[in-house]
Design a protein around this motif. Sequence first.
Motif, PDB file in Angstrom:
ATOM      1  N   HIS A  64       3.201  -3.772   0.502  1.00 45.98           N
ATOM      2  CA  HIS A  64       2.833  -2.472   1.065  1.00 45.98           C
ATOM      3  C   HIS A  64       3.053  -1.352   0.065  1.00 45.98           C
ATOM      4  O   HIS A  64       2.341  -0.347   0.079  1.00 45.98           O
ATOM      5  N   GLY A  68      -0.471  -0.600  -0.263  1.00 43.99           N
ATOM      6  CA  GLY A  68      -0.711   0.155   0.954  1.00 43.99           C
ATOM      7  C   GLY A  68      -1.593  -0.665   1.874  1.00 43.99           C
ATOM      8  O   GLY A  68      -1.426  -1.877   2.011  1.00 43.99           O
ATOM      9  N   TYR A  70      -4.632  -1.528   1.388  1.00 43.94           N
ATOM     10  CA  TYR A  70      -5.792  -2.008   0.650  1.00 43.94           C
ATOM     11  C   TYR A  70      -5.583  -3.422   0.108  1.00 43.94           C
ATOM     12  O   TYR A  70      -4.477  -3.943   0.080  1.00 43.94           O
ATOM     13  N   ASN A 294      -8.182   7.491   2.285  1.00 49.91           N
ATOM     14  CA  ASN A 294      -8.844   6.564   1.371  1.00 49.91           C
ATOM     15  C   ASN A 294      -9.675   7.280   0.320  1.00 49.91           C
ATOM     16  O   ASN A 294     -10.514   6.681  -0.328  1.00 49.91           O
ATOM     17  N   GLN A 299      -5.520   9.908  -3.675  1.00 48.53           N
ATOM     18  CA  GLN A 299      -4.534   8.881  -4.001  1.00 48.53           C
ATOM     19  C   GLN A 299      -4.053   9.010  -5.441  1.00 48.53           C
ATOM     20  O   GLN A 299      -2.858   8.913  -5.730  1.00 48.53           O
ATOM     21  N   SER A 303      -0.311  10.100  -6.519  1.00 52.92           N
ATOM     22  CA  SER A 303       0.481   9.167  -7.335  1.00 52.92           C
ATOM     23  C   SER A 303       0.948   9.845  -8.620  1.00 52.92           C
ATOM     24  O   SER A 303       2.102   9.690  -9.030  1.00 52.92           O
ATOM     25  N   PHE A 411       3.580   4.788  -5.826  1.00 55.64           N
ATOM     26  CA  PHE A 411       2.508   4.102  -5.102  1.00 55.64           C
ATOM     27  C   PHE A 411       2.776   4.130  -3.601  1.00 55.64           C
ATOM     28  O   PHE A 411       1.892   4.426  -2.797  1.00 55.64           O
ATOM     29  N   SER A 412       4.017   3.818  -3.224  1.00 58.87           N
ATOM     30  CA  SER A 412       4.369   3.778  -1.809  1.00 58.87           C
ATOM     31  C   SER A 412       4.203   5.157  -1.179  1.00 58.87           C
ATOM     32  O   SER A 412       3.654   5.294  -0.079  1.00 58.87           O
ATOM     33  N   ASN A 415       0.490   5.954  -0.836  1.00 59.90           N
ATOM     34  CA  ASN A 415      -0.152   5.105   0.162  1.00 59.90           C
ATOM     35  C   ASN A 415       0.084   5.604   1.572  1.00 59.90           C
ATOM     36  O   ASN A 415      -0.719   5.367   2.479  1.00 59.90           O
ATOM     37  N   ASN A 416       1.191   6.289   1.799  1.00 57.45           N
ATOM     38  CA  ASN A 416       1.543   6.736   3.146  1.00 57.45           C
ATOM     39  C   ASN A 416       0.843   8.020   3.561  1.00 57.45           C
ATOM     40  O   ASN A 416       0.920   8.422   4.717  1.00 57.45           O
ATOM     41  N   GLN A 419      -1.647   8.506   6.887  1.00 55.49           N
ATOM     42  CA  GLN A 419      -1.845   7.248   7.586  1.00 55.49           C
ATOM     43  C   GLN A 419      -1.495   7.315   9.069  1.00 55.49           C
ATOM     44  O   GLN A 419      -1.682   6.363   9.803  1.00 55.49           O
TER      45      GLN A 419
END
Length: 428
Positions: A64, A68, A70, A294, A299, A303, A411-412, A415-416, A419
């Motif tokens: 995750h 994430g 994906y 997305n 993203q 990041s 990244f984490s 990704n959040n 969401q």
Amino acid sequence: MSEPHSPQIFLGRQPILGREQQLVAYELLFRDGVLAADQGAQIVDPTKATATVITNAFTELAAHAALGPYTGFINIDRELLFSDLIEVLPPQLVVLEILESIFPAPDVIARCRQLRDLGFVLAVDDIVQIEAAYLPLLELTDIIKVDILKLDVDRLRGLTGELKKFGKKLLAEKVESNAQLSLCQDLGFELFQGYYFARPTIIVGRRINPEQAALLRLLALVMEDADTHAIENAFKVEPGLTVNMLRLTNSVSCGLSTKITSLRHAITILGRRQLQRWLQLLIYTNPKGNAQANNPLLQLAASRGRLMELLADRLQSRNRELGDHAFMVGIMSLMPTLLGMAMTDILAQLPVAQRVKQALIENPDQCGQLGQLLLIVEATELTDPEALQDALQRLPAIHPEFLSNCLARAFSWANNLGQEQDSESAEA
């Protein structure tokens, strides 16, 4: 004689987009962090490299954090293809990318068929022509990747026409411009890989849309420490931006245990520092109210900002201002792409610190610590290990192991973003 450096392995990732330029997957990239004084990072054992990617992505980093929601494309060479290690991967999370170095002998075809039966999705890499020996593999695969840089337009058009007969998804890799994207879309490709979406197209005299202009004005108000009432009033005349801000601030990545229920509540709870960074992120979202988690540019910007903030901690521990400036540099580094404006024109509208300006517009030898951090962050997004080596050598305090840990956290965090479910979004 000095002791050899301990190898530090970490991940990079490159976005794979759909036809609407939405983020659908990442290719996970091997990174070798061995940086001896007299030699660069290099992949000595490709099988070990990919095995390490798998280990990092699905154990140490957790899927995750690396992916994430994906899918992850993972390079598979012949040795790894026949390894039991593949079978411990979750088939629903990965695509096995069969490298062009694998000759499709009968045992290879049999193994691919076995993996398909286990539920794995297969991709074949770097197709530039159709050879008879590869026909059985193309029949088995789900996704065919075409290296468009190795083909002129006529050859690409002809190859695409032949590949369509197999009824597979076609992925155009190394797409580096919007012109290449448009061509591949016209030819029928469904997936696209490359940082074309992050390449700036500067249009002289272009005017940004009203929502983006409003965001820049809001951001300037916060950076100038304007009165809270003035900030709230500026939001109220932009309902779409208000909804979007509430969605982003309700994200688990915000780190707050209390859900934000109103605009005033958001401004009060977040404080100026956090509000400023969410405004920076909002510029990359749909101003009509859809948070667009997305969106690959969002993203990438998120990041970059978070990674730079984390890396800055190593340069000057507990210096919040340096971390805040690092976050701003990372986020703003992609604004020329988003707004179609030169960086100097964007900076003219915002009261940013001098060292932030320096990092964003100076050459590498004059850009200061923040600019050097940006070079490192940008290098993690490329497939060129020498670029990463050169960038790291500019800031010896940033060790590969520390970079690896920060990458996973960044990244984490990214990704959040956005969401949370719409039902959780508050009304202003």
